[in-house]
Scaffold this active site. Structure first.
Site, PDB file in Angstrom:
ATOM      1  N   ASP A 131     -60.275  36.760  72.590  1.00 39.06           N
ATOM      2  CA  ASP A 131     -59.248  37.417  73.382  1.00 39.06           C
ATOM      3  C   ASP A 131     -59.585  37.289  74.862  1.00 39.06           C
ATOM      4  O   ASP A 131     -60.185  36.297  75.272  1.00 39.06           O
ATOM      5  CB  ASP A 131     -59.127  38.887  72.939  1.00 39.06           C
ATOM      6  CG  ASP A 131     -57.709  39.413  73.045  1.00 39.06           C
ATOM      7  OD1 ASP A 131     -57.209  39.513  74.172  1.00 39.06           O
ATOM      8  OD2 ASP A 131     -57.100  39.721  72.005  1.00 39.06           O
ATOM      9  N   HIS A 168     -56.033  43.465  77.401  1.00 39.68           N
ATOM     10  CA  HIS A 168     -55.632  43.057  76.057  1.00 39.68           C
ATOM     11  C   HIS A 168     -56.824  42.987  75.100  1.00 39.68           C
ATOM     12  O   HIS A 168     -56.775  43.505  73.977  1.00 39.68           O
ATOM     13  CB  HIS A 168     -54.937  41.705  76.158  1.00 39.68           C
ATOM     14  CG  HIS A 168     -54.233  41.255  74.928  1.00 39.68           C
ATOM     15  ND1 HIS A 168     -54.826  40.475  73.970  1.00 39.68           N
ATOM     16  CD2 HIS A 168     -52.962  41.473  74.494  1.00 39.68           C
ATOM     17  CE1 HIS A 168     -53.950  40.217  73.003  1.00 39.68           C
ATOM     18  NE2 HIS A 168     -52.815  40.807  73.296  1.00 39.68           N
ATOM     19  N   SER A 204     -50.087  41.304  68.512  1.00 39.11           N
ATOM     20  CA  SER A 204     -51.462  41.375  68.996  1.00 39.11           C
ATOM     21  C   SER A 204     -52.141  42.656  68.540  1.00 39.11           C
ATOM     22  O   SER A 204     -53.365  42.702  68.405  1.00 39.11           O
ATOM     23  CB  SER A 204     -51.494  41.310  70.522  1.00 39.11           C
ATOM     24  OG  SER A 204     -51.289  40.021  71.003  1.00 39.11           O
TER      25      SER A 204
END
Length: 772
Positions: free
Chosen positions: A173, A231, A557
């Site tokens: 990520d 994220h 996600s």
């Protein structure tokens, strides 16, 4: 499918960019969460790449070469020397190592290098060269979700699986913010002896939770993999964050924040930045993670449909399952259109997104007394309940103003008013609110377009706001037109638990069928991916507390790490199970109904089909005890790959060795021992076999139950399975034949289920039929 996926680079890039898989915007303070925003960023990336290529004439290529039998490489420098021999002879020796970006050891036979198109052409003449293609840039695709999934502290499966203790989850990520309390190692043992990785954070940040941390973003290995986007921190804590009491986001969604496998270890591989994720970096991280010794890989990123031999994630994932590593990937955020999903390979668990039974409610109240419930994370306590003037930003007929695009409200009188903005147009939802705020607006009502229907999302808005459905938006705009002085306000009602229609499939969740392999039903499963609270690196707008920061964001996600963590729990409880066995357990035990025991619905408030739900909504406790599993060894995929029409060379790229399909037993897609059925049915009937393995009680008996798709007759032989020992295998045959020209209402698709039922288990396989 043959070689249909072999396209020119611009076409493939366009397909990838159209299938965006990241619902979060790129702000260091707030996640805009809007897929459309990535379109503009992607265009900028492409323009920049063209400029670089024109000026430097160098581009990063992934080069596949044959495995040499004359050498055995025990050291990386020997392997690199072999790879360097493919570089142009004219390249100065001092520059040769600089040209090599990555030397791959596990995911493929080959390397990534900076080359010109002419140099690649010359390389084709070298003995051992197989192929080369330019790298692609792929986009990136909780306080309550554990209890919503039936995971309760000191009870049941969670306690029985030891909370994932001893399992290593590798997360690819944007990196990690390591000092967040979600990554405390309280209660965790040291990593298992098999762990070979390293942690490039400083010594105070690495612990028994964060056991590995590497940076592969554009080869920046010397830089610690700090998360500058949020994220990666969010996805890692969703998969395996430790218990953090008294967590909230802007005072909402209060509770104990915890990941699915709170005692699992985390290995972090930074492969993405605000500009996306280079597939050369993804391959390098996968290559390293396999060598490091991870047990589960979690990738909340991906592009559009591509042949598996040209799909870096599929290539790396196949090498991973060869080492017994489970791979979970997001389906993408390009829904609700059919055929929009990413990560289609059958050796990957492909995860769609659903809601949980929590809303953070904000109600739009109109001057005519009508009320429309919406959602917002920002819930100001001092917003007046008195009605304010209400205006639709697009009343002037300007499409840009209707979308509340940047600079579009300069000449619109919105000062002190509640402003209605339309969703979409490539502008982030939070960015729309920023435009309203900058123009002097008092509040925003964000209305869905028709495609997004009833699916609303929680955002950390910069001003008082609510996000309402398309149907609500139509009524609000109708009121504005019909009243000479329309008014409205927003009433903030806080966190609501127990929404009876949960789980719902959200509009953005990408849908099947798989374009590259329609004979495999995708997505496999849905899991929580809407308005998920998890760790965040930096304060949110309007956050006045000094507590550790959490954020509520949405996307596949978010659903992907839920399943990655659940896979870790199952791996902890069943360490001898293969990746295919874990996947089968998840698929065959999924739920089909919501909290009010009605079929799961989608953004239209109608029952969702299999292309939206896959097998259904994940049920972790049931997956721990599936009764029967559909198992697969890595080599079992070879006949399937040959059956896709790939060449020997293309299949060899995937399985990482030389083979001849003429010497393999080629099978149709639907013959793969997969726990679901996806059948193309013409006038002739089709018969396929499946083999199940008993992982329940030694002496057990299963009878078949069939809910046949409309227009299809399904017969099973034998219709009863008798087991006398654990791990015993039995094969059965399923025949499909048409009884009408099409499905219900003449539709080209129909769906049903096949279940094997015993006294204590129900093992369900979804059936999708396409009429030819």
């Amino acid at each position: 499918m043959g070689n249909k996926g072999c396209q020119l680079l611009p076409i493939m890039v366009a397909v990838f960019l159209l299938s965006l898989s990241f619902m979060c915007g790129f702000s260091s303070a707030v996640a805009d969460q809007e897929t459309e925003l990535m379109n503009e960023l992607s265009e900028a990336i492409l323009e920049e790449d063209v400029a670089i290529e024109e000026s430097d004439h160098l581009q990063t290529y992934i080069v596949h070469v044959k495995r040499t039998h004359r050498r055995v490489f025990t050291k990386s420098d020997g392997l690199e020397s072999w790879y360097e021999s493919f570089l142009p002879v004219a390249t100065a020796s001092s520059n040769r190592k600089q040209r090599i970006v990555y030397s791959y050891r596990n995911v493929l036979n080959g390397f990534a290098a900076k080359l010109t198109a002419q140099e690649v052409k010359a390389m084709e003449e070298k003995d051992g060269f197989v192929s080369a293609r330019p790298q692609r840039i792929l986009p990136l695709h909780t306080t309550h979700s554990p209890s919503f999934l039936g995971l309760h502290q000191e009870l049941g499966f969670w306690k029985g699986s030891n909370y994932g203790k001893g399992v290593i989850i590798g997360v690819l990520d944007t990196g990690l913010f390591p000092d967040h309390p979600s990554f405390s190692d309280e209660g965790l043992p040291p990593p298992p002896a098999k762990w070979k990785g390293k942690c490039d954070f400083n010594w105070t940040s690495c612990n028994n939770k964060i056991i590995g941390a590497r940076n592969f973003d554009s080869g920046a290995e010397a830089v610690p993999p700090i998360d500058e986007e949020g994220h990666g921190t969010h996805t890692a804590s969703t998969a395996a964050g430790n218990f953090v009491p008294n967590a909230d986001a802007l005072g909402n969604a209060n509770g104990t924040a915890v990941g699915m496998a709170p005692f699992a270890h985390l290995a972090i591989y930074k492969v993405c930045s605000e500009f996306g994720c280079a597939d050369t970096d993804i391959l390098a991280a996968l290559d390293t993670a396999i060598e490091d010794g991870v047990d589960v890989l979690s990738l909340s990123l991906g592009g559009g449909s591509a042949p598996f031999f040209a799909d870096s994630i599929a290539l790396g994932a196949f090498s991973a399952i060869q080492k017994g590593i489970f791979v979970s990937c997001s389906a993408g955020n390009s829904g609700p259109l059919n055929g929009s999903l990413s990560n289609e390979a059958p050796w990957i668990l492909t995860v769609g997104a659903s809601t949980i039974d929590r809303k953070i409610m904000a109600t739009a109240t109109l001057g005519n007394g009508e009320e429309f419930d919406g959602e917002s994370l920002f819930q100001p306590s001092d917003f007046p309940s008195t009605l304010l003037p209400l205006v639709y930003a697009g009343a002037n007929g300007n499409a840009s103003s209707a979308l509340c695009a940047p600079e579009s409200l300069k000449d619109v009188d919105v000062a002190g008013k509640v402003v209605v903005c339309d969703r979409g147009g490539g502008i982030g939802r939070i960015a729309k609110g920023q435009e309203v705020k900058d123009a002097g607006g008092a509040a925003m009502i964000l209305t869905n377009d028709e495609l997004n229907g009833f699916s609303t999302l929680v955002d950390a808005h910069v001003l008082p706001a609510t996000h309402v459905s398309y149907a609500a938006g139509l009524k609000i705009k109708s009121y504005i037109k019909s009243d000479s002085a329309p008014t409205a306000t927003i009433v903030f009602k806080g966190t609501i638990i127990g929404v009876p229609t949960a789980p719902e499939v959200t509009s953005f969740s990408s849908r099947g069928p798989s374009l590259e392999s329609p004979g495999i039903l995708k997505p496999d499963i849905i899991g929580p991916g809407v308005s998920i609270l998890a760790a965040w690196p930096f304060p949110l707008e309007n956050d006045t507390t000094s507590k550790p920061t959490f954020n509520v964001i949405s996307g596949t996600s978010m659903s992907c790490p839920h399943l990655s963590g659940i896979a870790a729990l199952i791996k902890s409880a069943h360490p001898d199970w293969s990746p295919a066995a874990i996947k089968s357990a998840i698929i065959t035990t999924a739920d089909l109904h919501n909290l009010e025991n009605k079929p799961i619905i989608d953004e239209t408030f109608q029952p969702a089909d299999l292309f939206a739900t896959g097998a259904g909504h994940v049920n972790p406790s049931a997956a721990n005890d599936p009764g029967l599993i559909y198992d697969l060894e890595p080599d079992d995929y070879i006949p399937y790959l040959c059956g896709l029409g790939y060449t020997d060379e293309e299949v060899g790229l995937i399985v990482n060795r030389t083979l001849k399909c003429s010497e393999e037993s080629s099978i149709p897609e639907a013959q793969l021992n997969y726990p679901s059925f996806s059948i193309a049915l013409g006038p002739s009937s089709g018969t396929y076999s499946r083999t199940v393995t008993n992982v329940g009680a030694a002496n057990s008996s299963y009878s078949v139950q069939i809910l046949a798709p409309s227009g299809v007759e399904v017969s099973v032989n034998p219709d009863k399975l008798e087991f006398t020992e654990v791990n015993q295998k039995i094969t059965y045959m399923v025949s499909f034949s048409r009884t009408s020209a099409g499905g219900e209402g003449g539709k080209p698709f129909a769906q049903g289920f096949l279940k094997w039922v015993s006294d204590s288990h129900s093992v369900r396989s979804p059936i999708s039929v396409m009429f030819e």
